[in-house]
Design a protein around this motif. Sequence first.
Motif, PDB file in Angstrom:
ATOM      1  N   THR A 149      -3.041  17.120 -12.646  1.00 22.08           N
ATOM      2  CA  THR A 149      -3.717  17.167 -11.349  1.00 22.08           C
ATOM      3  C   THR A 149      -5.087  17.835 -11.410  1.00 22.08           C
ATOM      4  OG1 THR A 149      -2.523  19.159 -10.709  1.00 22.08           O
ATOM      5  CG2 THR A 149      -1.586  17.044 -10.000  1.00 22.08           C
ATOM      6  N   ALA A 150      -5.333  18.653 -12.413  1.00 17.79           N
ATOM      7  CA  ALA A 150      -6.663  19.271 -12.544  1.00 17.79           C
ATOM      8  C   ALA A 150      -7.718  18.239 -12.930  1.00 17.79           C
ATOM      9  CB  ALA A 150      -6.631  20.395 -13.574  1.00 17.79           C
ATOM     10  N   VAL A 151      -7.325  17.217 -13.699  1.00 14.14           N
ATOM     11  CA  VAL A 151      -8.292  16.201 -14.119  1.00 14.14           C
ATOM     12  C   VAL A 151      -8.188  14.918 -13.293  1.00 14.14           C
ATOM     13  CG1 VAL A 151      -8.616  17.068 -16.460  1.00 14.14           C
ATOM     14  CG2 VAL A 151      -6.799  15.413 -16.000  1.00 14.14           C
ATOM     15  N   TYR A 152      -7.137  14.811 -12.491  1.00 14.44           N
ATOM     16  CA  TYR A 152      -6.974  13.680 -11.575  1.00 14.44           C
ATOM     17  C   TYR A 152      -6.465  14.234 -10.247  1.00 14.44           C
ATOM     18  CZ  TYR A 152      -6.166   8.899 -10.049  1.00 14.44           C
ATOM     19  OH  TYR A 152      -6.239   7.700  -9.376  1.00 14.44           O
ATOM     20  N   PRO A 153      -7.353  14.912  -9.499  1.00 15.76           N
ATOM     21  CA  PRO A 153      -6.907  15.666  -8.330  1.00 15.76           C
ATOM     22  C   PRO A 153      -6.627  14.848  -7.072  1.00 15.76           C
ATOM     23  CG  PRO A 153      -9.265  15.923  -8.605  1.00 15.76           C
ATOM     24  CD  PRO A 153      -8.773  15.124  -9.791  1.00 15.76           C
ATOM     25  N   CYS A 154      -7.213  13.662  -6.938  1.00 15.94           N
ATOM     26  CA  CYS A 154      -7.072  12.899  -5.694  1.00 15.94           C
ATOM     27  C   CYS A 154      -5.864  11.971  -5.761  1.00 15.94           C
ATOM     28  CB  CYS A 154      -8.322  12.069  -5.428  1.00 15.94           C
ATOM     29  SG  CYS A 154      -9.790  13.060  -5.138  1.00 15.94           S
ATOM     30  N   PRO A 155      -4.974  12.064  -4.793  1.00 13.13           N
ATOM     31  CA  PRO A 155      -3.833  11.145  -4.771  1.00 13.13           C
ATOM     32  C   PRO A 155      -4.280   9.737  -4.380  1.00 13.13           C
ATOM     33  CG  PRO A 155      -3.820  12.514  -2.815  1.00 13.13           C
ATOM     34  CD  PRO A 155      -4.953  13.011  -3.676  1.00 13.13           C
ATOM     35  N   VAL A 156      -3.432   8.763  -4.665  1.00 14.59           N
ATOM     36  CA  VAL A 156      -3.734   7.366  -4.364  1.00 14.59           C
ATOM     37  C   VAL A 156      -4.049   7.169  -2.881  1.00 14.59           C
ATOM     38  CG1 VAL A 156      -2.750   5.037  -4.309  1.00 14.59           C
ATOM     39  CG2 VAL A 156      -2.454   6.460  -6.341  1.00 14.59           C
ATOM     40  N   VAL A 157      -3.348   7.862  -2.002  1.00 14.73           N
ATOM     41  CA  VAL A 157      -3.586   7.696  -0.567  1.00 14.73           C
ATOM     42  C   VAL A 157      -5.043   8.030  -0.214  1.00 14.73           C
ATOM     43  CG1 VAL A 157      -2.810   9.991   0.186  1.00 14.73           C
ATOM     44  CG2 VAL A 157      -2.586   8.025   1.724  1.00 14.73           C
ATOM     45  N   TYR A 158      -5.641   8.990  -0.920  1.00 10.02           N
ATOM     46  CA  TYR A 158      -7.057   9.316  -0.707  1.00 10.02           C
ATOM     47  C   TYR A 158      -7.930   8.100  -1.011  1.00 10.02           C
ATOM     48  CZ  TYR A 158     -11.744  10.896  -1.762  1.00 10.02           C
ATOM     49  OH  TYR A 158     -13.108  11.007  -1.807  1.00 10.02           O
ATOM     50  N   TRP A 159      -7.682   7.456  -2.154  1.00 11.77           N
ATOM     51  CA  TRP A 159      -8.515   6.318  -2.568  1.00 11.77           C
ATOM     52  C   TRP A 159      -8.361   5.147  -1.610  1.00 11.77           C
ATOM     53  CZ3 TRP A 159     -12.263   7.457  -5.593  1.00 11.77           C
ATOM     54  CH2 TRP A 159     -12.126   8.479  -6.513  1.00 11.77           C
ATOM     55  N   ILE A 160      -7.136   4.933  -1.144  1.00 13.13           N
ATOM     56  CA  ILE A 160      -6.926   3.852  -0.178  1.00 13.13           C
ATOM     57  C   ILE A 160      -7.679   4.158   1.115  1.00 13.13           C
ATOM     58  CG2 ILE A 160      -5.207   2.689   1.254  1.00 13.13           C
ATOM     59  CD1 ILE A 160      -3.247   2.990  -1.142  1.00 13.13           C
ATOM     60  N   ALA A 161      -7.600   5.393   1.573  1.00 10.68           N
ATOM     61  CA  ALA A 161      -8.331   5.783   2.789  1.00 10.68           C
ATOM     62  C   ALA A 161      -9.842   5.641   2.585  1.00 10.68           C
ATOM     63  CB  ALA A 161      -7.986   7.220   3.172  1.00 10.68           C
ATOM     64  N   GLU A 162     -10.357   6.124   1.463  1.00 12.19           N
ATOM     65  CA  GLU A 162     -11.800   6.033   1.221  1.00 12.19           C
ATOM     66  C   GLU A 162     -12.261   4.575   1.166  1.00 12.19           C
ATOM     67  OE1 GLU A 162     -15.322   8.157  -1.336  1.00 12.19           O
ATOM     68  OE2 GLU A 162     -13.362   8.012  -2.293  1.00 12.19           O
ATOM     69  N   SER A 163     -11.403   3.694   0.652  1.00 16.92           N
ATOM     70  CA  SER A 163     -11.789   2.286   0.554  1.00 16.92           C
ATOM     71  C   SER A 163     -11.957   1.634   1.929  1.00 16.92           C
ATOM     72  CB  SER A 163     -10.763   1.503  -0.280  1.00 16.92           C
ATOM     73  OG  SER A 163      -9.571   1.288   0.447  1.00 16.92           O
ATOM     74  N   MET A 164     -11.411   2.253   2.969  1.00 16.31           N
ATOM     75  CA  MET A 164     -11.603   1.732   4.319  1.00 16.31           C
ATOM     76  C   MET A 164     -13.037   1.977   4.805  1.00 16.31           C
ATOM     77  SD  MET A 164      -8.739   0.341   5.205  1.00 16.31           S
ATOM     78  CE  MET A 164      -8.455  -0.121   3.491  1.00 16.31           C
ATOM     79  N   PHE A 165     -13.717   2.932   4.186  1.00 16.00           N
ATOM     80  CA  PHE A 165     -15.074   3.297   4.590  1.00 16.00           C
ATOM     81  C   PHE A 165     -16.128   2.920   3.557  1.00 16.00           C
ATOM     82  CE2 PHE A 165     -12.033   6.042   6.675  1.00 16.00           C
ATOM     83  CZ  PHE A 165     -12.347   5.796   8.001  1.00 16.00           C
ATOM     84  N   GLU A 166     -15.734   2.827   2.326  1.00 19.50           N
ATOM     85  CA  GLU A 166     -16.638   2.391   1.250  1.00 19.50           C
ATOM     86  C   GLU A 166     -16.340   0.911   1.012  1.00 19.50           C
ATOM     87  OE1 GLU A 166     -19.073   4.041   0.022  1.00 19.50           O
ATOM     88  OE2 GLU A 166     -18.589   6.057   0.714  1.00 19.50           O
ATOM     89  N   TRP A 225       0.821  -1.217   0.000  1.00 20.91           N
ATOM     90  CA  TRP A 225       0.000   0.000   0.000  1.00 20.91           C
ATOM     91  C   TRP A 225       0.852   1.264   0.000  1.00 20.91           C
ATOM     92  CZ3 TRP A 225      -0.013   3.912   3.531  1.00 20.91           C
ATOM     93  CH2 TRP A 225       0.600   3.661   4.767  1.00 20.91           C
ATOM     94  N   PHE A 226       1.950   1.258   0.732  1.00 18.71           N
ATOM     95  CA  PHE A 226       2.773   2.465   0.791  1.00 18.71           C
ATOM     96  C   PHE A 226       3.420   2.734  -0.564  1.00 18.71           C
ATOM     97  CE2 PHE A 226       6.629   4.927   1.670  1.00 18.71           C
ATOM     98  CZ  PHE A 226       6.033   6.054   2.226  1.00 18.71           C
ATOM     99  N   GLU A 227       3.867   1.695  -1.219  1.00 19.22           N
ATOM    100  CA  GLU A 227       4.417   1.854  -2.578  1.00 19.22           C
ATOM    101  C   GLU A 227       3.371   2.495  -3.494  1.00 19.22           C
ATOM    102  OE1 GLU A 227       6.395  -0.872  -6.139  1.00 19.22           O
ATOM    103  OE2 GLU A 227       5.589  -1.857  -4.353  1.00 19.22           O
ATOM    104  N   ALA A 228       2.123   2.079  -3.350  1.00 16.22           N
ATOM    105  CA  ALA A 228       1.054   2.646  -4.173  1.00 16.22           C
ATOM    106  C   ALA A 228       0.885   4.143  -3.924  1.00 16.22           C
ATOM    107  CB  ALA A 228      -0.261   1.915  -3.916  1.00 16.22           C
ATOM    108  N   THR A 229       1.064   4.574  -2.679  1.00 18.33           N
ATOM    109  CA  THR A 229       0.874   5.999  -2.370  1.00 18.33           C
ATOM    110  C   THR A 229       1.928   6.873  -3.030  1.00 18.33           C
ATOM    111  OG1 THR A 229       2.192   6.032  -0.315  1.00 18.33           O
ATOM    112  CG2 THR A 229      -0.169   5.454  -0.125  1.00 18.33           C
ATOM    113  N   ARG A 230       2.988   6.291  -3.501  1.00 15.06           N
ATOM    114  CA  ARG A 230       4.058   7.051  -4.148  1.00 15.06           C
ATOM    115  C   ARG A 230       3.783   7.269  -5.641  1.00 15.06           C
ATOM    116  NH1 ARG A 230       9.625   5.145  -1.867  1.00 15.06           N
ATOM    117  NH2 ARG A 230       9.884   7.281  -1.181  1.00 15.06           N
ATOM    118  N   LEU A 231       2.761   6.610  -6.178  1.00 12.18           N
ATOM    119  CA  LEU A 231       2.386   6.805  -7.580  1.00 12.18           C
ATOM    120  C   LEU A 231       1.811   8.213  -7.747  1.00 12.18           C
ATOM    121  CD1 LEU A 231       0.594   3.398  -8.160  1.00 12.18           C
ATOM    122  CD2 LEU A 231       2.867   4.031  -9.015  1.00 12.18           C
ATOM    123  N   ARG A 232       2.146   8.860  -8.847  1.00  8.30           N
ATOM    124  CA  ARG A 232       1.687  10.231  -9.105  1.00  8.30           C
ATOM    125  C   ARG A 232       1.380  10.422 -10.581  1.00  8.30           C
ATOM    126  NH1 ARG A 232       2.035  10.251  -4.393  1.00  8.30           N
ATOM    127  NH2 ARG A 232       3.123  11.577  -2.931  1.00  8.30           N
TER     128      ARG A 232
END
Length: 149
Positions: A27-44, A14-21
């Motif tokens: 960033t205007a068309v893909y504003p959320c970093p990978v760490v956001y998606w990983i965090a959201e997946s803990m709740f969704e 997971w940490f390696e994934a957070t380093r993807l950019r």
Amino acid sequence: MSQIRIDDITRDNWFEATRLRVRDDQTAVYPCPVVYWIAESMFESHYRTKAIYLGEAMIGFLVYGQDPDDGRYWLITFMIDGQHQGKGYGKQAIAAFLEYFRANHDADRLVLGHRPDNAAAAALYAKAGFRETGEIIGGEVIRCYTFAK
């Protein structure tokens, strides 16, 4: 034969994934970093996070899941790291994901949305067989891939 494969995001990567950019100009068309998606997946709980590998190198990330509200399977986010773009890996990764999805889910279609101003995504998804549905949801153009019977 492509060396692209789809694998789980786990405690080990997971940490390696957070380093993807994405590239800075994306960033205007893909504003959320990978760490956001990983965090959201803990709740969704329907979100499934996946790594995209080229051989042993993680080069991208995606999230998909079955929406509990509409019952459709969605490719929720998809990205190839900026250092690996422009090499055909996005097209190969979409193809690999479609194979993975088909092998693991009894569904005849997969939908996704992208921002109207994201021309690169529009072209990639169109080439992969995702057709516009005519829907606009949350300001995004909705596309659908229908699997052959």
